[in-house]
Structures are given as C-alpha cells and as structure tokens.
Scaffold this motif. Structure first.
Motif, PDB file in Angstrom:
ATOM      1  N   GLY A  73      -5.715   7.176  -1.679  1.00 50.33           N
ATOM      2  CA  GLY A  73      -6.912   6.427  -1.313  1.00 50.33           C
ATOM      3  C   GLY A  73      -7.382   5.449  -2.372  1.00 50.33           C
ATOM      4  N   PHE A  74      -6.589   5.228  -3.421  1.00 42.77           N
ATOM      5  CA  PHE A  74      -6.901   4.209  -4.425  1.00 42.77           C
ATOM      6  C   PHE A  74      -5.625   3.917  -5.207  1.00 42.77           C
ATOM      7  CE2 PHE A  74      -7.174   8.019  -6.953  1.00 42.77           C
ATOM      8  CZ  PHE A  74      -6.771   7.646  -8.222  1.00 42.77           C
ATOM      9  N   ARG A  75      -5.632   2.801  -5.913  1.00 40.73           N
ATOM     10  CA  ARG A  75      -4.506   2.487  -6.792  1.00 40.73           C
ATOM     11  C   ARG A  75      -4.997   1.685  -7.991  1.00 40.73           C
ATOM     12  NH1 ARG A  75      -2.523  -1.620  -2.646  1.00 40.73           N
ATOM     13  NH2 ARG A  75      -2.941  -3.692  -3.522  1.00 40.73           N
ATOM     14  N   ILE A  76      -4.248   1.741  -9.059  1.00 35.63           N
ATOM     15  CA  ILE A  76      -4.530   0.945 -10.249  1.00 35.63           C
ATOM     16  C   ILE A  76      -3.850  -0.403 -10.081  1.00 35.63           C
ATOM     17  CG2 ILE A  76      -4.274   0.800 -12.749  1.00 35.63           C
ATOM     18  CD1 ILE A  76      -4.080   3.907 -12.717  1.00 35.63           C
ATOM     19  N   ASP A  77      -4.609  -1.487 -10.223  1.00 32.68           N
ATOM     20  CA  ASP A  77      -4.070  -2.827  -9.985  1.00 32.68           C
ATOM     21  C   ASP A  77      -3.892  -3.648 -11.255  1.00 32.68           C
ATOM     22  OD1 ASP A  77      -3.308  -3.064  -7.380  1.00 32.68           O
ATOM     23  OD2 ASP A  77      -4.858  -4.510  -6.810  1.00 32.68           O
ATOM     24  N   GLY A  78      -4.473  -3.214 -12.361  1.00 32.83           N
ATOM     25  CA  GLY A  78      -4.307  -3.989 -13.579  1.00 32.83           C
ATOM     26  C   GLY A  78      -5.180  -3.475 -14.713  1.00 32.83           C
ATOM     27  N   ILE A  79      -4.813  -3.870 -15.928  1.00 34.60           N
ATOM     28  CA  ILE A  79      -5.589  -3.549 -17.131  1.00 34.60           C
ATOM     29  C   ILE A  79      -5.659  -4.813 -17.975  1.00 34.60           C
ATOM     30  CG2 ILE A  79      -5.665  -2.218 -19.277  1.00 34.60           C
ATOM     31  CD1 ILE A  79      -4.247   0.050 -17.859  1.00 34.60           C
ATOM     32  N   ASP A 104       0.827  -1.209   0.000  1.00 36.91           N
ATOM     33  CA  ASP A 104       0.000   0.000   0.000  1.00 36.91           C
ATOM     34  C   ASP A 104       0.860   1.257   0.000  1.00 36.91           C
ATOM     35  OD1 ASP A 104      -2.252  -1.572   0.023  1.00 36.91           O
ATOM     36  OD2 ASP A 104      -2.690  -1.292   2.141  1.00 36.91           O
ATOM     37  N   GLN A 105       1.948   1.234   0.775  1.00 38.88           N
ATOM     38  CA  GLN A 105       2.814   2.407   0.868  1.00 38.88           C
ATOM     39  C   GLN A 105       3.594   2.646  -0.414  1.00 38.88           C
ATOM     40  OE1 GLN A 105       5.107   1.396   4.333  1.00 38.88           O
ATOM     41  NE2 GLN A 105       3.615   2.277   5.762  1.00 38.88           N
ATOM     42  N   MET A 106       3.882   1.575  -1.148  1.00 43.05           N
ATOM     43  CA  MET A 106       4.616   1.714  -2.406  1.00 43.05           C
ATOM     44  C   MET A 106       3.738   2.248  -3.523  1.00 43.05           C
ATOM     45  SD  MET A 106       7.715   0.940  -1.848  1.00 43.05           S
ATOM     46  CE  MET A 106       8.326   0.790  -3.528  1.00 43.05           C
ATOM     47  N   SER A 107       2.433   2.146  -3.379  1.00 46.02           N
ATOM     48  CA  SER A 107       1.495   2.574  -4.413  1.00 46.02           C
ATOM     49  C   SER A 107       0.818   3.875  -3.996  1.00 46.02           C
ATOM     50  CB  SER A 107       0.447   1.489  -4.662  1.00 46.02           C
ATOM     51  OG  SER A 107      -0.426   1.402  -3.551  1.00 46.02           O
ATOM     52  N   ARG A 136       7.318   0.369 -19.360  1.00 47.26           N
ATOM     53  CA  ARG A 136       7.081   0.878 -18.013  1.00 47.26           C
ATOM     54  C   ARG A 136       8.309   0.678 -17.121  1.00 47.26           C
ATOM     55  NH1 ARG A 136       1.566   1.518 -16.895  1.00 47.26           N
ATOM     56  NH2 ARG A 136       0.335   1.246 -18.774  1.00 47.26           N
ATOM     57  N   LYS A 137       8.964  -0.472 -17.249  1.00 43.19           N
ATOM     58  CA  LYS A 137      10.160  -0.728 -16.460  1.00 43.19           C
ATOM     59  C   LYS A 137      11.270   0.242 -16.838  1.00 43.19           C
ATOM     60  CE  LYS A 137       9.169  -5.622 -15.663  1.00 43.19           C
ATOM     61  NZ  LYS A 137       9.550  -7.031 -15.955  1.00 43.19           N
ATOM     62  N   GLU A 138      11.397   0.538 -18.133  1.00 45.60           N
ATOM     63  CA  GLU A 138      12.403   1.489 -18.583  1.00 45.60           C
ATOM     64  C   GLU A 138      12.112   2.882 -18.048  1.00 45.60           C
ATOM     65  OE1 GLU A 138      15.732   3.046 -20.320  1.00 45.60           O
ATOM     66  OE2 GLU A 138      15.166   0.938 -20.076  1.00 45.60           O
ATOM     67  N   GLU A 139      10.843   3.278 -18.058  1.00 47.40           N
ATOM     68  CA  GLU A 139      10.455   4.583 -17.524  1.00 47.40           C
ATOM     69  C   GLU A 139      10.742   4.663 -16.030  1.00 47.40           C
ATOM     70  OE1 GLU A 139       6.385   5.126 -18.487  1.00 47.40           O
ATOM     71  OE2 GLU A 139       6.743   5.367 -20.639  1.00 47.40           O
ATOM     72  N   ALA A 140      10.430   3.577 -15.295  1.00 47.71           N
ATOM     73  CA  ALA A 140      10.677   3.560 -13.855  1.00 47.71           C
ATOM     74  C   ALA A 140      12.168   3.664 -13.560  1.00 47.71           C
ATOM     75  CB  ALA A 140      10.107   2.284 -13.246  1.00 47.71           C
ATOM     76  N   LEU A 141      12.998   2.978 -14.360  1.00 51.30           N
ATOM     77  CA  LEU A 141      14.446   3.028 -14.178  1.00 51.30           C
ATOM     78  C   LEU A 141      14.963   4.438 -14.427  1.00 51.30           C
ATOM     79  CD1 LEU A 141      17.122   1.586 -13.661  1.00 51.30           C
ATOM     80  CD2 LEU A 141      17.182   1.003 -16.108  1.00 51.30           C
ATOM     81  N   GLN A 142      14.497   5.070 -15.508  1.00 53.58           N
ATOM     82  CA  GLN A 142      14.922   6.429 -15.815  1.00 53.58           C
ATOM     83  C   GLN A 142      14.509   7.399 -14.720  1.00 53.58           C
ATOM     84  OE1 GLN A 142      13.351   7.365 -19.685  1.00 53.58           O
ATOM     85  NE2 GLN A 142      14.728   5.943 -20.758  1.00 53.58           N
ATOM     86  N   SER A 143      13.306   7.185 -14.167  1.00 46.64           N
ATOM     87  CA  SER A 143      12.824   8.043 -13.080  1.00 46.64           C
ATOM     88  C   SER A 143      13.691   7.886 -11.842  1.00 46.64           C
ATOM     89  CB  SER A 143      11.368   7.699 -12.761  1.00 46.64           C
ATOM     90  OG  SER A 143      10.882   8.479 -11.682  1.00 46.64           O
ATOM     91  N   GLN A 144      14.097   6.648 -11.530  1.00 51.82           N
ATOM     92  CA  GLN A 144      14.949   6.416 -10.360  1.00 51.82           C
ATOM     93  C   GLN A 144      16.323   7.036 -10.553  1.00 51.82           C
ATOM     94  OE1 GLN A 144      14.987   2.160  -9.772  1.00 51.82           O
ATOM     95  NE2 GLN A 144      12.837   2.081  -9.189  1.00 51.82           N
ATOM     96  N   VAL A 145      16.868   6.940 -11.768  1.00 52.42           N
ATOM     97  CA  VAL A 145      18.169   7.539 -12.058  1.00 52.42           C
ATOM     98  C   VAL A 145      18.103   9.050 -11.922  1.00 52.42           C
ATOM     99  CG1 VAL A 145      19.884   7.944 -13.876  1.00 52.42           C
ATOM    100  CG2 VAL A 145      18.926   5.659 -13.550  1.00 52.42           C
ATOM    101  N   ALA A 146      17.005   9.641 -12.453  1.00 57.39           N
ATOM    102  CA  ALA A 146      16.840  11.094 -12.396  1.00 57.39           C
ATOM    103  C   ALA A 146      16.728  11.588 -10.953  1.00 57.39           C
ATOM    104  CB  ALA A 146      15.614  11.500 -13.203  1.00 57.39           C
ATOM    105  N   HIS A 152       1.618  10.690 -11.959  1.00 58.52           N
ATOM    106  CA  HIS A 152       1.752   9.393 -12.620  1.00 58.52           C
ATOM    107  C   HIS A 152       0.405   8.670 -12.696  1.00 58.52           C
ATOM    108  CE1 HIS A 152       6.213   9.454 -11.172  1.00 58.52           C
ATOM    109  NE2 HIS A 152       6.031  10.180 -12.267  1.00 58.52           N
ATOM    110  N   VAL A 153      -0.384   8.795 -11.640  1.00 60.33           N
ATOM    111  CA  VAL A 153      -1.715   8.187 -11.637  1.00 60.33           C
ATOM    112  C   VAL A 153      -2.597   8.847 -12.699  1.00 60.33           C
ATOM    113  CG1 VAL A 153      -3.805   7.793 -10.288  1.00 60.33           C
ATOM    114  CG2 VAL A 153      -1.576   7.548  -9.208  1.00 60.33           C
ATOM    115  N   VAL A 154      -2.533  10.183 -12.782  1.00 63.57           N
ATOM    116  CA  VAL A 154      -3.322  10.911 -13.780  1.00 63.57           C
ATOM    117  C   VAL A 154      -2.926  10.476 -15.187  1.00 63.57           C
ATOM    118  CG1 VAL A 154      -3.757  13.184 -14.792  1.00 63.57           C
ATOM    119  CG2 VAL A 154      -3.775  12.898 -12.305  1.00 63.57           C
TER     120      VAL A 154
END
Length: 252
Positions: free
Chosen positions: A192-198, A183-186, A239-249, A219-221
């Motif tokens: 008060g909500f999270r996206i769990d799948g598509i 929950d804390q990671m999302s 998505r993994k590439e975007e997350a990696l770039q975000s962490q590097v930034a 990011h949610v928007v």
C-alpha cells in the motif's frame, strides 16, 4: 532566533517575481522543477520559509478541506497552506533567478500553490518521498488508449522481458499499462505504499529507478531503517549490484 510568522492564507492569488524563485534541491521525486524555493525578506537560513508547488486542482481541494477546520489534527503533520500563487513577469534585467539557476522552467503566468517549507530550520536535511496507495493512477487514466513510446522505452530499459509481443511490435504502451506494471513491481501493490526517492545534501540523491525492485517487506524495512539516523547511504551502483545478486540467488 525563531523565524517570523508567514502571512496567512489569501483568497486571491499571490504574485511573486520569478527572480525570487530558485530550484528546490531536496525534491526527492515527482516532475523536475515542480517545486521552487521562494526567497523572501526574513529568510535567514539555507532553507527558505516557504515554497511554491505547481498547482493541481485535486491537491488544492484537499488543502482547502483540511484548513477549512481549525482543529483538524492532520494539520500538525503537513505544510501550512497559503493559497494560489502566480509567477510574475520579470524585468528584462532580471531574467535569471536569484542564485543564477535558470533551470526551473517557471514561466510568467504559471500557477502554483504556496506552502510552508517543512525543512526550514534543519541543517543538511534528508528527504524521503513515499507514494501512498495500492495504485498510483486515477480513474481517467484507465480508459486512455494514447500510445506512449517513451513509457515503452522506460519499461524496456527497466525490464527487457516485461513488454508483450504486441507491445514490442507497436513499440509503445499506454500510461495505464506502465503505471499498473510499475505498481506491481514495487511494494505499492502488496504493502500500500512505496519509496520513490531520497534527496540529501549536494548530489546525494536516489531516484525511483533505484527503488524499482524494492517490493518485499524486509527490503522496504531495510530502506526505512537505513534512512533513519545515522543514515547508511547506498549508492545506485551498490543497489544494482545487490539486486543482481538477489536475482542470481533466486535462480539457484
């Protein structure tokens, strides 16, 4: 032409032959096989008119409460509820479901609830699963100390630095620890909500792990806007590439 109406709610459990059920290919999240398509006379499209969902007592109480009143305004936005359903024993010549898919794990005697299929009448629908609430666990899970090595492995695979030194020695965590961390990671904890799948046509599916780090409002928007027509499909690899770039930034 409009579909014929479904029969109304019944007090005693309805019974359906397992060969008339098959996997629901638009299940975006949750336990695999917990939702089944129900093939019935009168179905004339790719999506059946009703589905079976594995029975949970709390969910039954919610539906019964909502449909105990004829004028509850939320009825317009949720599936119609028809009561409990049971899977009957199939004949020895009909052990497979109607479409040859035997992966549903439904067994004779399994308890389900029958709901109208909100996707009936849509062509190539896309489904987004959103988990509401600032936490995703119930009270009794707060006190359970049962060790869960499987959840430890999932945490380790998602974020190697997340387990404590004690958890690394034990190689297990409790379900409460896992769900609190999840929950804390999302965005659950903050928004008060999270996206769990598509889930979409064919293999167009994204699971909760693809949204593991979707936490910030912007990011949610973006995810919500990308989902709306015309949808912009971003694969797991993107998505993994975007997350990696975000962490590097963020480290710069």
């Amino acid at each position: 032409s409009p579909r014929s109406p479904l029969p109304g709610r019944k007090a005693s459990p309805m019974k359906f032959n397992r060969r008339h059920t098959h996997g629901f290919d638009r299940q975006a999240a949750g336990h695999e096989g917990s939702v089944l398509n129900l093939s019935e006379e009168g179905d004339d499209g790719a999506q059946s008119r009703s589905i079976l969902k594995r029975l949970q007592e709390e969910e039954v109480l919610v539906y019964e409460s909502i449909y105990s009143q004829d004028d509850d305004p939320i009825q317009e936005f949720i599936p119609e509820y028809f009561g409990e359903a049971l899977i009957e024993v199939c004949s020895k010549h009909s052990s497979m479901s109607v479409n040859g898919d035997d992966s549903t794990n439904a067994k004779p005697g399994d308890r389900f609830i029958r709901l109208s299929n909100c996707l009936a009448g849509f062509n190539h629908p896309l489904v987004m699963d959103i988990k509401m609430g600032v936490r995703s666990f119930v009270e009794e899970e707060c006190t359970s100390l049962k060790p869960r090595p499987d959840l430890y492995e999932r945490m380790l695979a998602s974020e190697p630095s997340a387990p404590t030194e004690e958890e690394k020695v034990l190689k297990s965590i409790t379900k409460h620890r896992w769900m609190t961390w999840r929950d804390q990671m999302s965005s659950s904890h903050s928004l008060g909500f999270r996206i769990d799948g598509i889930a979409g046509p064919a293999d167009a599916k994204l699971q909760h792990s693809d949204f593991m780090y979707v936490r910030e409002r912007e990011h949610v928007v973006r995810e919500l806007l990308d989902f709306l027509p015309p949808p912009r499909w971003r694969s797991s690899a993107e998505r993994k590439e975007e997350a990696l770039q975000s962490q590097v930034a963020s480290c710069l």
